[in-house]
Design an enzyme around this catalytic site. Structure first.
Site, PDB file in Angstrom:
ATOM      1  N   CYS A  56     -29.807 -31.770 -31.332  1.00  0.00           N
ATOM      2  CA  CYS A  56     -30.823 -32.775 -31.636  1.00  0.00           C
ATOM      3  C   CYS A  56     -30.785 -33.195 -33.109  1.00  0.00           C
ATOM      4  CB  CYS A  56     -32.212 -32.225 -31.304  1.00  0.00           C
ATOM      5  SG  CYS A  56     -32.590 -32.218 -29.542  1.00  0.00           S
ATOM      6  N   HIS A 167     -23.798 -35.382 -24.388  1.00  0.00           N
ATOM      7  CA  HIS A 167     -22.703 -35.212 -25.341  1.00  0.00           C
ATOM      8  C   HIS A 167     -21.384 -35.005 -24.611  1.00  0.00           C
ATOM      9  CE1 HIS A 167     -23.402 -30.999 -24.259  1.00  0.00           C
ATOM     10  NE2 HIS A 167     -22.232 -30.704 -24.813  1.00  0.00           N
ATOM     11  N   GLN A 169     -17.018 -33.633 -25.626  1.00  0.00           N
ATOM     12  CA  GLN A 169     -16.214 -32.883 -26.588  1.00  0.00           C
ATOM     13  C   GLN A 169     -14.856 -33.545 -26.784  1.00  0.00           C
ATOM     14  OE1 GLN A 169     -16.268 -28.510 -26.443  1.00  0.00           O
ATOM     15  NE2 GLN A 169     -17.587 -28.669 -24.642  1.00  0.00           N
TER      16      GLN A 169
END
Length: 357
Positions: A56, A167, A169
């Site tokens: 966050c 998210h 990667q």
């Protein structure tokens, strides 16, 4: 010519030219009662901002670094990387059956949005376009040094995601991993024989048949591959011959944002849950390969969702799949038909409209 009725009712094998392997299709097994594992209902009560969540904005991560108050995408070095830029050379093996080789690289994490409860299908097309642009930038920047840049997203605890914040990667390596190395071989082999990229020919074939296309627009096709293994597996392929993410033009990037939003909305709408999946991008290798002719490659994204019958029944890759060959139950045509029939309006937005009326 294949008999479509027979393929939808009876077991058969399909060939995957990208992986040079076969998949067993057993559609009659969908009639069997399920007595196996049932997953817990997927938790969706996620706070918009959690001061203990290291992804966050403004939160201190485990390594002591503080995230900026980012407002769109945010890229940072993975605090627990699988590969590092420097590592000792393991040396020569003492037997050919005990080989090792150096593995070097970098790992990064990219947040899609500052809100933890905002998944990609709930984002606007403009916000998804910002994600696409960041992917392209990463592939171009990191690809100057590393031959393989793997962008991937694990969504949902069922697929091993340890953090609900939206998210993905990026792992870049000094070598071609197994999957892209295999595709490098199969696509080059096809190109040498037919003088056309494999996936460019495949898109034309799917456009002619119209059996496995889920959605498309002016620049992209979303298809359940003829050789799909996962129940609702899909592949996103540009209609133009494109080697890498950074080669996408403005219109194609907008088109990709559109197709992603519509596909992921359909996934969520299927069982009215945040649909779990693993996805990733495969395009022409980078690094030293930037100086080579890579026209046999075609950019594509892969989505591998595990859910089969409901939000709590998943497909397992065990037993026969691990010891013999991949196997699926419903046919790719049946999966595509189901996905096509789902709404472009996310079920959460439908609930909000109903609550306001």
């Amino acid at each position: 010519m294949c008999n479509a009725v027979l393929l939808s009712d009876h077991q058969h094998r399909r060939y995957n030219p990208l992986r040079d392997e076969w998949v067993l299709v057993s559609p009659h097994r969908m009639k069997r009662p399920w007595k196996g594992q049932v997953e817990r209902s997927i938790e969706e009560d996620i706070p918009r901002h959690d001061p203990d969540n290291p992804l966050c904005p403004g939160v201190t991560r485990p390594n002591g670094k503080v995230n900026p108050l980012y407002e769109d995408t945010y890229l940072f070095d993975n605090d627990f990387p699988a590969v590092l830029p420097e590592a000792p050379n393991p040396g020569e093996p003492d037997h050919e059956l005990l080989r090792t080789e150096p593995a070097r690289g970098i790992c990064k994490v990219m947040c899609f949005h500052p809100w933890s409860d905002m998944t990609l299908p709930l984002m606007s097309n403009e916000e998804i376009r910002a994600v696409v642009d960041k992917w392209a930038q990463i592939n171009e920047d990191v690809g100057k040094e590393y031959p393989w840049v793997q962008l991937f997203e694990n969504r949902g605890a069922m697929m091993g995601c340890s953090n609900p914040h939206p998210h993905c990667q990026m792992w870049a390596t000094s070598y071609l991993p197994n999957e892209p190395a295999l595709k490098e071989h199969t696509q080059r082999q096809y190109y040498n024989k037919h003088k056309q990229p494999l996936l460019v020919d495949y898109v034309k074939l799917e456009q002619q048949k119209q059996e496995r296309i889920v959605i498309d627009n002016d620049t992209w096709v979303c298809v359940v591959p003829y050789w799909a293994v996962w129940p609702y597996e899909t592949m996103l392929i540009p209609k133009r011959h494109v080697l890498r993410l950074q080669d996408l033009n403005h219109k194609e990037r907008d088109g990709l944002a559109d197709v992603m939003k519509r596909l992921l909305t359909r996934y969520d709408n299927m069982f009215q849950v945040s649909f779990p999946y693993s996805m990733g991008w495969h395009g022409a290798p980078t690094g030293r390969y930037l100086l080579e002719d890579m026209d046999h490659w075609q950019l594509h994204a892969l989505y591998y969702p595990p859910l089969l019958r409901s939000a709590t029944v998943r497909k397992f890759m065990v037993g026969y799949e691990m010891l013999a060959e991949p196997q699926r139950d419903l046919t790719p045509e049946q999966a595509a038909e189901t996905l096509r029939g789902l709404s472009d309006v996310h079920y959460k937005n439908n609930k909000q409209v109903a609550a306001q009326s």
